[in-house]
Design a protein around this motif. Structure first.
Motif, mmCIF file in Angstrom:
data_model
loop_
_atom_site.group_PDB
_atom_site.id
_atom_site.type_symbol
_atom_site.label_atom_id
_atom_site.label_comp_id
_atom_site.label_asym_id
_atom_site.label_seq_id
_atom_site.Cartn_x
_atom_site.Cartn_y
_atom_site.Cartn_z
ATOM 1 N N TYR A 1 41.912 -4.732 78.019
ATOM 2 C CA TYR A 1 42.072 -3.380 78.519
ATOM 3 C C TYR A 1 42.834 -3.671 79.860
ATOM 4 C CZ TYR A 1 40.740 1.367 79.470
ATOM 5 O OH TYR A 1 40.657 2.836 79.524
ATOM 6 N N ILE A 2 44.059 -2.614 79.752
ATOM 7 C CA ILE A 2 44.769 -2.578 81.324
ATOM 8 C C ILE A 2 44.829 -1.134 81.449
ATOM 9 C CG2 ILE A 2 47.140 -2.885 81.826
ATOM 10 C CD1 ILE A 2 47.631 -4.755 79.813
ATOM 11 N N PHE A 3 44.726 -0.962 82.637
ATOM 12 C CA PHE A 3 44.667 0.580 83.263
ATOM 13 C C PHE A 3 45.509 0.549 84.658
ATOM 14 C CE2 PHE A 3 40.961 -1.407 84.746
ATOM 15 C CZ PHE A 3 40.792 -1.016 86.201
ATOM 16 N N THR A 4 45.674 1.574 85.142
ATOM 17 C CA THR A 4 46.618 1.670 86.334
ATOM 18 C C THR A 4 45.955 2.417 87.347
ATOM 19 O OG1 THR A 4 48.746 1.616 84.801
ATOM 20 C CG2 THR A 4 49.132 2.256 87.173
ATOM 21 N N VAL A 5 46.163 1.794 88.575
ATOM 22 C CA VAL A 5 45.125 2.481 89.675
ATOM 23 C C VAL A 5 46.153 2.908 90.897
ATOM 24 C CG1 VAL A 5 43.462 2.022 91.589
ATOM 25 C CG2 VAL A 5 43.330 0.990 89.124
ATOM 26 N N ALA A 6 45.821 4.312 91.144
ATOM 27 C CA ALA A 6 46.627 4.602 92.397
ATOM 28 C C ALA A 6 46.279 4.006 93.836
ATOM 29 C CB ALA A 6 46.179 6.112 92.642
ATOM 30 N N ALA A 7 47.029 3.980 94.792
ATOM 31 C CA ALA A 7 46.964 3.397 96.056
ATOM 32 C C ALA A 7 45.708 3.719 96.668
ATOM 33 C CB ALA A 7 48.384 3.615 96.855
ATOM 34 N N PRO A 8 45.294 3.080 97.604
ATOM 35 C CA PRO A 8 44.092 3.613 98.196
ATOM 36 C C PRO A 8 43.922 4.818 98.953
ATOM 37 C CG PRO A 8 44.570 1.361 98.967
ATOM 38 C CD PRO A 8 45.751 1.866 98.326
ATOM 39 N N ALA A 9 42.936 5.752 98.500
ATOM 40 C CA ALA A 9 43.088 7.188 98.838
ATOM 41 C C ALA A 9 42.421 7.283 100.267
ATOM 42 C CB ALA A 9 42.084 7.879 97.993
ATOM 43 N N SER A 10 43.157 8.380 100.782
ATOM 44 C CA SER A 10 42.872 8.926 102.140
ATOM 45 C C SER A 10 41.069 9.096 102.566
ATOM 46 C CB SER A 10 43.705 9.797 102.758
ATOM 47 O OG SER A 10 44.917 9.553 102.748
ATOM 48 N N PRO A 11 40.741 9.388 103.586
ATOM 49 C CA PRO A 11 39.413 9.656 103.552
ATOM 50 C C PRO A 11 39.053 11.114 102.892
ATOM 51 C CG PRO A 11 39.925 8.995 105.882
ATOM 52 C CD PRO A 11 41.395 9.045 104.819
ATOM 53 N N VAL A 12 38.272 11.406 102.286
ATOM 54 C CA VAL A 12 37.707 12.929 102.174
ATOM 55 C C VAL A 12 37.313 13.669 103.046
ATOM 56 C CG1 VAL A 12 37.266 12.074 99.410
ATOM 57 C CG2 VAL A 12 35.379 12.096 101.219
ATOM 58 N N SER A 13 36.913 12.928 104.327
ATOM 59 C CA SER A 13 36.476 13.685 105.380
ATOM 60 C C SER A 13 36.810 12.911 106.559
ATOM 61 C CB SER A 13 35.022 14.104 105.517
ATOM 62 O OG SER A 13 34.469 14.735 106.842
ATOM 63 N N HIS A 14 37.439 13.654 107.729
ATOM 64 C CA HIS A 14 37.589 12.734 108.902
ATOM 65 C C HIS A 14 37.603 13.813 110.101
ATOM 66 C CE1 HIS A 14 41.087 11.068 112.087
ATOM 67 N NE2 HIS A 14 39.745 10.769 112.469
ATOM 68 N N VAL A 15 36.644 13.617 111.018
ATOM 69 C CA VAL A 15 36.243 14.401 112.027
ATOM 70 C C VAL A 15 36.534 13.742 113.186
ATOM 71 C CG1 VAL A 15 34.419 15.709 113.025
ATOM 72 C CG2 VAL A 15 34.301 15.133 110.538
ATOM 73 N N PRO A 16 37.819 13.922 113.845
ATOM 74 C CA PRO A 16 38.263 13.314 115.108
ATOM 75 C C PRO A 16 37.440 13.583 116.394
ATOM 76 C CG PRO A 16 39.988 14.273 113.978
ATOM 77 C CD PRO A 16 38.860 14.679 113.278
ATOM 78 N N LEU A 17 36.883 14.689 116.307
ATOM 79 C CA LEU A 17 35.952 15.140 117.599
ATOM 80 C C LEU A 17 37.107 15.242 118.907
ATOM 81 C CD1 LEU A 17 32.589 13.243 116.868
ATOM 82 C CD2 LEU A 17 33.200 15.671 116.664
ATOM 83 N N ASP A 18 38.095 15.652 118.720
ATOM 84 C CA ASP A 18 39.167 15.884 119.629
ATOM 85 C C ASP A 18 39.192 17.212 120.497
ATOM 86 O OD1 ASP A 18 39.976 13.150 119.583
ATOM 87 O OD2 ASP A 18 41.652 13.568 118.126
ATOM 88 N N GLU A 19 38.211 18.091 119.757
ATOM 89 C CA GLU A 19 38.187 19.447 120.277
ATOM 90 C C GLU A 19 38.293 19.589 121.936
ATOM 91 O OE1 GLU A 19 37.908 19.823 116.341
ATOM 92 O OE2 GLU A 19 36.871 18.514 117.750
ATOM 93 N N GLY A 20 37.020 18.589 122.266
ATOM 94 C CA GLY A 20 36.996 18.883 123.627
ATOM 95 C C GLY A 20 36.120 20.065 124.402
ATOM 96 N N GLU A 21 35.940 20.929 123.478
ATOM 97 C CA GLU A 21 35.157 22.096 124.172
ATOM 98 C C GLU A 21 34.645 22.822 123.006
ATOM 99 O OE1 GLU A 21 37.964 24.496 126.166
ATOM 100 O OE2 GLU A 21 39.238 25.066 124.357
ATOM 101 N N GLY A 22 33.675 23.644 123.069
ATOM 102 C CA GLY A 22 33.099 24.537 121.993
ATOM 103 C C GLY A 22 31.839 23.960 121.289
ATOM 104 N N THR A 23 31.597 24.542 120.283
ATOM 105 C CA THR A 23 30.307 24.190 119.563
ATOM 106 C C THR A 23 30.574 24.038 118.095
ATOM 107 O OG1 THR A 23 29.689 26.498 119.203
ATOM 108 C CG2 THR A 23 28.936 25.476 120.937
ATOM 109 N N THR A 24 31.928 23.764 117.831
ATOM 110 C CA THR A 24 32.549 23.232 116.446
ATOM 111 C C THR A 24 33.375 22.207 116.465
ATOM 112 O OG1 THR A 24 34.247 24.925 116.453
ATOM 113 C CG2 THR A 24 32.187 25.785 115.410
ATOM 114 N N ALA A 25 33.429 21.628 115.342
ATOM 115 C CA ALA A 25 34.461 20.265 115.328
ATOM 116 C C ALA A 25 35.022 20.454 113.952
ATOM 117 C CB ALA A 25 33.874 19.059 115.194
#
Length: 908
Positions: free
Chosen positions: A439-463
């Motif tokens: 069997y031979i199959f073809t794979v895509a390149a490594p996928a990006s994260p499905v979630s990335h929370v940088p926590l760069d807001e610096g203020e407030g109560t949401t991210a």
């Protein structure tokens, strides 16, 4: 064959009283002395003996203690007439009471101490009698049982008599009676046959050589246990002829463990005999004996193999085994059954996948598991499929519950582009098809994260989730913003302030509305975490809720010795514990930014933890399940309750729906794995001193950490004197004679984690070591970006002491491959890679030979520019100019070094 000696205790007796004094003549053989001992022998537990005398019909003589010989027969002189009989009690030896014991003989051995003459006859009889006791007398002596056992004519006794004084009586029938009747003792009597003439009187020794019962016995080898019988094809005996062992070779080595009870006391030589037959017509096919071998001590044993050749195929064969100990054959084992077929399957399995269809069209992602179905391809008796991905080893095995069934398994591709499945089929006999491409199959390149929370807001109560702007994490409880591990570039510097969230209250956490990843499939999760003092329970930095438990927990295991952990529960119920734990090898460090990464690979079931890019412990998740609840930062769900809120700060949370691998995707010296990249990049600027001041004693730190350095020099001669001829940037001039330098009040980096340093330097010619930059411990600096003059060196160097102790030896040095050019501006940089355990020096952007660092240590002292600390003293003053000094947490790349040389910051 073994001999046992049942011993009558050394008691005295048989003494004539009154005026009679017998002349005692003890006869000793020069060549042998009775009793003869043949090992193993064992003394019976204390038995008893007695004699009776017609002259004193009511007098008992039980275990006399005077040590005098006992007499048998009749004797008369002017003082009187005596007629005596002797009785002996012997213990039945436990080792002879086993059902398979063979009693060859039981011999009562005695030694005559005195006889009337050398040529007189004394026909002494041995008989079994009923028990006697301390009240036994001539008038109530026990009756005989079964007639005379043996009669011996004892003619010797005097020292001058030519015959031996040793006399043996055959007690075999009595001893066998004891075994047959499960008796604890047997009772024997010695009596002179006629008890008439005085010449038949015989006296026996009871002190030096008392009568002994010697049992000559043998335990044949035990019946071999079928669980210890096997064939060379790896299978244990099958005693069910409807389910024979199926094998694929007509030459078979049979093996079995042989055991012999007698080996407990003495070495036993034993061999095996195997025989085999055709079951269909009960025709003998062959037999073979092994060589004799000394078997292992009871209750152990030894294996003895034989080889059967040219066995017939496709018919039922039975074989069995027994042992021989050079004396007797042991019983046969039960029959074992085999069937042979050497025909191999023609082809491998048929493989299909809807996740990764065959062909050139790309699907999925590197590290993302897909389901692949294996079918028997016409081999109805298939028992297993073997496969491998991108090599022809077929090393992974899929065992089938039913012969020939189709089975679906997860496979995780580890590279993009074409992926090749090689596979083979094994049948019930162990025959296998060739390992071939199916069997031979073809794979895509490594996928990006499905979630990335940088926590760069610096203020407030949401991210916000950088991968999905519509996905927002909302804070509950007490949360705050603090300086993080890393942030985004902002202007000419890296912004770090306010890029992490800190959790203080027991319930403080961030939560999405719904899941971000399927935890029943391949996934990875990472975060930078900083744990503070005071943890008293298990804590979760990141988790995803199920109904009753979280699908994973990435955080701190307080009950596991205070270690980092990535763990999963086997199922989402209250009747389970979170048992699948991958723990760090060392305890979690407090107050230190640490990178945690957890992965689940469904193909192997491996749950793995990485700490700062280094793989730690693993576990196996056999029952992955999907947690369909909220994604949570700080805390997790356990048995329906939110627990384990984080104590400290969390930054840069990422989730992938695939496995991250700790190996580069390309073969390149500069290539690093995804795991390494996460732990070491982006780098965090922890200090930059441009040294472009024009006055004063303060050198500004242009990073957001604000770790300004104090100038220990004359500002009039330090500033406005140096200009970098390459970048045209100013610098500081330091007078080596005055030991001029700069220092901060606190450390800038963790020197027990990955870090990088860089500086432009111009060195005047000197005859000693000279350090451009260091960070101090208590006795030494943790690193020295320096010129090395001692030990006959003349090189630029990045050196690290093995420990912070005066007198430490075995320093680690990454040296330049050429000597410095004095008076010329040179760019020096160095990295310490904690994941790889290496330090590397760069000179004008060119990497030098790295050096292995077995263990790094944390220096909690100040940063020093223009000098260092050696054995608690200021050392290695700089002679010349220094410009634009950088310190980073993490490992800068060669491209980063190029940027830094030009006066820029790395592009994170």
């Amino acid at each position: 064959m073994r001999l046992l000696r049942a011993t009558r205790p050394c008691c005295s007796g048989g003494v004539l009283e009154g005026r009679y004094r017998a002349v005692t003549c003890t006869f000793r053989l020069k060549r042998a002395q009775y009793p003869i001992y043949i090992d193993p022998s064992v003394n019976a537990s204390r038995a008893n003996w007695a004699y009776v005398d017609r002259a004193f019909p009511n007098q008992p003589y039980f275990n006399p203690t005077d040590g005098k010989p006992f007499a048998v027969g009749r004797y008369s002189d002017p003082d009187g007439t005596w007629t005596r009989r002797a009785f002996f009690q012997f213990t039945m030896m436990a080792r002879t009471m086993h059902p398979n014991t063979i009693i060859n003989s039981a011999t009562l051995r005695t030694e005559v101490d005195w006889a009337y003459s050398c040529n007189s006859n004394s026909r002494i009889q041995l008989q079994r009698v009923k028990p006697f006791n301390r009240k036994t007398t001539w008038n109530n002596q026990p009756s005989t049982q079964g007639g005379v056992l043996d009669t011996q004519n004892v003619t010797g006794g005097w020292a001058t008599c030519p015959s031996s004084t040793g006399v043996e009586f055959d007690a075999t029938a009595a001893y066998k009676w004891g075994i047959d009747n499960d008796a604890s003792h047997i009772y024997l009597r010695l009596k002179e046959r006629d008890e008439q003439g005085i010449s038949a009187w015989r006296r026996f020794n009871v002190k030096k050589n008392p009568p002994k019962l010697v049992i000559n016995y043998n335990h044949p080898p035990e019946k071999p246990v079928t669980s210890t019988i096997s064939d060379s094809l790896g299978g244990v005996c099958s005693t069910d002829q409807d389910k024979p062992r199926l094998i694929n070779d007509t030459t078979v080595t049979f093996n079995a463990q042989l055991r012999d009870r007698d080996s407990y006391w003495v070495g036993q030589q034993v061999k095996s005999r195997f025989e085999w037959k055709s079951v269909a017509d009960d025709t003998a096919l062959g037999t073979a004996d092994s060589a004799y071998v000394t078997v292992g001590k009871w209750s152990g044993g030894s294996y003895r193999p034989v080889t059967a050749r040219d066995l017939p195929e496709k018919e039922l064969i039975a074989y069995r085994v027994r042992g021989h100990d050079r004396s007797n054959w042991g019983p046969w084992s039960s029959w074992c059954f085999i069937e042979i077929d050497t025909t191999k399957p023609d082809s491998g399995p048929e493989v299909t996948s809807t996740d990764y269809p065959a062909g050139d069209e790309i699907h999925g992602s590197v590290g993302r598991s897909g389901e692949f179905t294996f079918a028997n391809n016409g081999v109805d008796q298939a028992t297993s499929y073997h496969y491998s991905l991108n090599d022809a080893s077929c090393s992974a095995e899929i065992e089938l519950d039913e012969p020939g069934q189709s089975v679906t398994v997860p496979i995780t591709p580890r590279r993009d582009g074409p992926n090749l499945v090689h596979a083979r089929i094994s049948d019930a006999y162990g025959n296998s098809s060739e390992c071939g491409l199916v069997y031979i199959f073809t794979v895509a390149a490594p996928a990006s994260p499905v979630s990335h929370v940088p926590l760069d807001e610096g203020e407030g109560t949401t991210a916000t989730d950088a991968m999905d702007n519509d996905r927002v994490l909302t804070a509950t409880g007490d949360v705050d913003w603090v300086r993080g591990r890393v942030g985004t570039n902002e202007g000419s510097t890296q912004r770090l302030e306010g890029t992490a969230m800190e959790f203080g209250e027991a319930s403080g956490h961030l939560r999405t509305d719904g899941p971000v990843v399927d935890t029943g499939q391949a996934f990875s999760v990472s975060a930078w975490v900083r744990l503070e003092e005071g943890a008293t329970e298990n804590l979760a930095a990141v988790a995803q809720d199920g109904d009753r438990n979280s699908g994973f927990y990435l955080g701190y295991q307080h009950s596991g010795g205070g270690r980092w952990v990535f763990k999963q529960a086997p199922r989402d119920t209250d009747d389970t514990q979170v048992t699948h734990r991958a723990l760090s090898t060392e305890q979690a460090q407090i107050g230190v930014w640490t990178h945690l990464l957890g992965t689940l690979d469904p193909e192997s079931g491996e749950v793995a933890l990485y700490v700062d890019g280094v793989k730690q412990g693993t576990a196996v998740q056999e029952t992955p399940w999907n947690a369909e609840g909220d994604f949570v930062v700080s805390g997790a769900k356990y048995h329906g309750e939110h627990i384990g809120t984080w104590l400290g700060a969390i930054d840069e949370v990422r989730v992938w729906d695939r496995v991250l691998f700790d190996e580069p995707f390309i073969e390149d010296d500069e290539a690093r794995s995804e795991v390494w990249e996460l732990a070491n990049r982006p780098t965090a600027l922890e200090g930059r001193w441009k040294l472009d001041e024009t006055e004063g004693t303060l050198a500004t730190d242009s990073s957001d950490q604000g770790l300004d350095a104090t100038l220990h020099a004359d500002p009039l001669t330090a500033w406005n004197q140096a200009v970098n001829e390459v970048t045209f940037a100013p610098g500081v001039s330091l007078d080596v004679a005055e030991q001029e330098h700069l220092s901060t009040e606190a450390p800038a980096i963790r020197t027990d984690r990955s870090y990088s340093v860089a500086a432009w330097v111009r060195l005047d010619e000197v005859g000693h070591n000279s350090t451009a930059m260091a960070q101090n411990g208590s006795d030494h600096s943790a690193f020295y970006l320096s010129y090395q003059h001692t030990y006959e060196h003349d090189n630029w160097v990045m050196k690290l002491p093995p420990e912070d102790r005066t007198g430490a030896s075995g320093w680690h040095r990454s040296l330049s491959d050429h000597s410095p050019e004095f008076g010329r501006w040179t760019h020096l940089a160095a990295t310490y890679d904690h994941a790889l355990g290496q330090a590397t020096l760069y000179v004008d952007g060119m990497a030098q030979a790295p050096v292995e660092i077995p263990e790094a240590w944390q220096a909690n002292g100040p940063v020093m520019i223009g000098g260092a600390l050696f054995e608690e003293e200021f050392s290695d003053p700089w002679a010349g100019d220094i410009s634009d000094v950088h310190l980073y947490q993490g490992v800068i790349s060669e491209d980063d070094i190029t940027q830094i040389r030009l006066g820029y910051l790395p592009a994170n």
